[in-house]
Design a protein around this motif. Structure first.
Motif, PDB file in Angstrom:
ATOM      1  N   SER A  21       0.737  -1.037   0.039  1.00 47.63           N
ATOM      2  CA  SER A  21      -0.070   0.055  -0.435  1.00 47.63           C
ATOM      3  C   SER A  21       1.034   0.896  -0.194  1.00 47.63           C
ATOM      4  O   SER A  21       0.203   2.337  -0.800  1.00 47.63           O
ATOM      5  N   ASN A  22       2.074   0.932   0.445  1.00 43.04           N
ATOM      6  CA  ASN A  22       3.094   2.365   1.077  1.00 43.04           C
ATOM      7  C   ASN A  22       4.279   2.635  -0.448  1.00 43.04           C
ATOM      8  O   ASN A  22       4.599   3.585  -0.451  1.00 43.04           O
ATOM      9  N   LEU A  23       3.349   1.472  -1.683  1.00 41.25           N
ATOM     10  CA  LEU A  23       3.955   1.944  -2.894  1.00 41.25           C
ATOM     11  C   LEU A  23       4.168   2.329  -3.624  1.00 41.25           C
ATOM     12  O   LEU A  23       2.336   2.789  -3.508  1.00 41.25           O
ATOM     13  N   ASN A  24       4.407   3.196  -4.802  1.00 42.19           N
ATOM     14  CA  ASN A  24       4.050   4.131  -5.559  1.00 42.19           C
ATOM     15  C   ASN A  24       3.666   3.054  -6.441  1.00 42.19           C
ATOM     16  O   ASN A  24       3.341   3.147  -7.895  1.00 42.19           O
ATOM     17  N   LEU A  25       2.166   2.502  -6.880  1.00 39.79           N
ATOM     18  CA  LEU A  25       2.040   1.302  -7.608  1.00 39.79           C
ATOM     19  C   LEU A  25       0.057   1.464  -7.484  1.00 39.79           C
ATOM     20  O   LEU A  25       0.018   2.297  -6.408  1.00 39.79           O
ATOM     21  N   SER A  26      -0.348   1.449  -9.008  1.00 37.59           N
ATOM     22  CA  SER A  26      -1.722   1.788  -8.806  1.00 37.59           C
ATOM     23  C   SER A  26      -2.585   0.811  -8.274  1.00 37.59           C
ATOM     24  O   SER A  26      -1.926  -0.526  -7.948  1.00 37.59           O
ATOM     25  N   GLU A  27      -3.880   1.293  -8.383  1.00 34.39           N
ATOM     26  CA  GLU A  27      -4.466  -0.075  -7.122  1.00 34.39           C
ATOM     27  C   GLU A  27      -4.549  -1.864  -7.812  1.00 34.39           C
ATOM     28  O   GLU A  27      -4.351  -2.671  -7.105  1.00 34.39           O
ATOM     29  N   ASP A  28      -4.320  -0.991  -9.510  1.00 35.87           N
ATOM     30  CA  ASP A  28      -4.688  -2.492  -9.932  1.00 35.87           C
ATOM     31  C   ASP A  28      -3.264  -3.372  -9.696  1.00 35.87           C
ATOM     32  O   ASP A  28      -3.081  -4.633  -9.727  1.00 35.87           O
ATOM     33  N   GLN A  46      -2.390  -6.979  -8.497  1.00 34.23           N
ATOM     34  CA  GLN A  46      -1.478  -8.256  -9.275  1.00 34.23           C
ATOM     35  C   GLN A  46      -0.672  -8.669  -8.337  1.00 34.23           C
ATOM     36  O   GLN A  46      -0.133  -9.225  -8.318  1.00 34.23           O
ATOM     37  N   ALA A  47       0.347  -7.785  -7.759  1.00 31.93           N
ATOM     38  CA  ALA A  47       1.425  -8.604  -6.835  1.00 31.93           C
ATOM     39  C   ALA A  47       0.662  -8.895  -6.004  1.00 31.93           C
ATOM     40  O   ALA A  47       1.977  -9.769  -5.772  1.00 31.93           O
ATOM     41  N   ALA A  48       0.121  -8.625  -5.168  1.00 27.18           N
ATOM     42  CA  ALA A  48      -0.482  -8.937  -4.287  1.00 27.18           C
ATOM     43  C   ALA A  48      -0.949 -10.880  -4.228  1.00 27.18           C
ATOM     44  O   ALA A  48      -0.668 -11.549  -3.917  1.00 27.18           O
ATOM     45  N   TRP A  49      -1.433 -10.591  -5.783  1.00 30.74           N
ATOM     46  CA  TRP A  49      -2.038 -12.449  -6.456  1.00 30.74           C
ATOM     47  C   TRP A  49      -0.602 -12.575  -6.307  1.00 30.74           C
ATOM     48  O   TRP A  49      -0.947 -14.309  -6.046  1.00 30.74           O
ATOM     49  N   ALA A  50       0.246 -12.787  -6.662  1.00 31.70           N
ATOM     50  CA  ALA A  50       1.414 -13.418  -7.700  1.00 31.70           C
ATOM     51  C   ALA A  50       1.801 -13.717  -5.891  1.00 31.70           C
ATOM     52  O   ALA A  50       2.725 -14.678  -6.008  1.00 31.70           O
ATOM     53  N   SER A  51       2.192 -12.275  -5.255  1.00 31.38           N
ATOM     54  CA  SER A  51       2.631 -12.981  -3.967  1.00 31.38           C
ATOM     55  C   SER A  51       2.548 -14.207  -2.925  1.00 31.38           C
ATOM     56  O   SER A  51       2.936 -14.704  -2.339  1.00 31.38           O
ATOM     57  N   PHE A  52       0.307 -14.363  -3.409  1.00 30.25           N
ATOM     58  CA  PHE A  52      -0.154 -15.247  -2.767  1.00 30.25           C
ATOM     59  C   PHE A  52       0.044 -16.326  -3.199  1.00 30.25           C
ATOM     60  O   PHE A  52       0.182 -17.161  -2.183  1.00 30.25           O
ATOM     61  N   LYS A  53       0.627 -16.428  -4.721  1.00 32.44           N
ATOM     62  CA  LYS A  53       0.134 -17.380  -5.793  1.00 32.44           C
ATOM     63  C   LYS A  53       2.269 -18.152  -4.770  1.00 32.44           C
ATOM     64  O   LYS A  53       2.309 -19.092  -4.674  1.00 32.44           O
ATOM     65  N   ALA A  54       2.448 -17.511  -4.723  1.00 31.41           N
ATOM     66  CA  ALA A  54       4.742 -17.896  -4.354  1.00 31.41           C
ATOM     67  C   ALA A  54       4.202 -18.574  -3.376  1.00 31.41           C
ATOM     68  O   ALA A  54       4.893 -19.023  -2.171  1.00 31.41           O
ATOM     69  N   MET A  55       3.110 -17.696  -2.173  1.00 30.00           N
ATOM     70  CA  MET A  55       3.313 -18.650  -0.922  1.00 30.00           C
ATOM     71  C   MET A  55       2.714 -19.664  -0.468  1.00 30.00           C
ATOM     72  O   MET A  55       3.045 -20.846   0.616  1.00 30.00           O
ATOM     73  N   GLY A  56       2.337 -20.337  -1.178  1.00 31.90           N
ATOM     74  CA  GLY A  56       1.568 -21.881  -1.971  1.00 31.90           C
ATOM     75  C   GLY A  56      -0.148 -21.761  -1.444  1.00 31.90           C
ATOM     76  O   GLY A  56      -0.789 -22.266  -2.029  1.00 31.90           O
ATOM     77  N   GLY A  57      -0.417 -20.261  -2.370  1.00 27.02           N
ATOM     78  CA  GLY A  57      -2.032 -20.089  -2.247  1.00 27.02           C
ATOM     79  C   GLY A  57      -2.644 -20.757  -3.396  1.00 27.02           C
ATOM     80  O   GLY A  57      -1.579 -20.939  -4.088  1.00 27.02           O
TER      81      GLY A  57
END
Length: 243
Positions: free
Chosen positions: A105-112, A116-127
């Motif tokens: 949330s504190n990075l200079n990223l747009s909402e989408d 997308q980055a959170a989704w990629a991180s979630f899958k990397a955790m084994g989700g």
């Protein structure tokens, strides 16, 4: 979220929950939830959530007094932590996704880009790579919160009925007692007025009786003096004229 989260760790879980759903604010500003609690049925598809939305006002309590606007209360945060902990399943689920999204949330990223980055991180955790599984886990939490809200609302209504009903009965009783006291005060005042009226008459009667008694005493003594004087005069004359 790991399965080892237990009741002994609910306080820390509550702090984590607060950090996940409450956006950090500058000192002095009021915290606002990122995602309001669901009031209806679980959603079917994921929807992008803004990082910061105002807290919805607390519904007005039925009755003459409306509830003020609510604020985040840490005791309820801990309560919801317990509710969500019981609904949590082993392995990565919606909470890990929310944690990953929070970290971006504190990075200079747009909402989408954040999602997308959170989704990629979630899958990397084994989700699960299936978004429907993530949606399903989020719906489990919404269902748990919705059920808790219904139980809480029922408890509030029962408590209001008990407390307000008791206070209303006490209010009526006190009002009835005050009315009775008021009638007693009026009766006492009426008797006091009657007594004062009689006291005023007694004052006049006392003077009249005192005057009558005093006059009678004077008349008695005057009449007595006549008789005593007459007898004494006769005694004197007897001694003088008859020997």
């Amino acid at each position: 979220m790991a399965e080892q989260e237990t009741s002994s760790g609910l306080e820390g879980f509550g702090k984590k929950l607060l950090n996940l759903f409450i956006k950090d604010e500058p000192t002095g500003s009021k915290p606002m939830p990122v995602m309001p609690q669901s009031q209806g049925s679980p959603v079917g598809t994921p929807a992008a959530q803004p990082n910061h939305v105002p807290t919805a006002p607390v519904s007005a309590i039925p009755g003459p007094v409306a509830a003020p606007e609510g604020t985040v209360d840490t005791k309820f945060v801990d309560h919801f932590a317990s509710v969500l902990s019981k609904a949590n399943q082993p392995g990565p689920d919606y909470f890990e996704f929310r944690e990953a999204l929070k970290s971006l949330s504190n990075l200079n990223l747009s909402e989408d880009q954040q999602y997308q980055a959170a989704w990629a991180s979630f899958k990397a955790m084994g989700g699960s790579a299936n978004v429907a599984a993530l949606v399903s886990s989020a719906n489990q939490y919404l269902t748990a919160l919705n059920n808790d809200q219904q139980a809480f609302s029922k408890t509030v209504e029962e408590t209001l009925t008990e407390k307000v009903g008791g206070l209303s009965n006490e209010q009526k009783q006190l009002q009835s007692e005050n009315e009775q006291f008021a009638r007693q005060i009026l009766e006492i005042q009426r008797k006091m007025d009657a007594n004062n009226e009689r006291l005023a008459k007694i004052g006049g009667e006392l003077n009249e009786q005192q005057q009558k008694i005093t006059q009678s005493k004077s008349n008695y003594e005057a009449t007595l003096a006549v008789f005593v004087g007459q007898i004494k005069r006769d005694l004197l004359k007897l001694g003088e004229y008859i020997k």
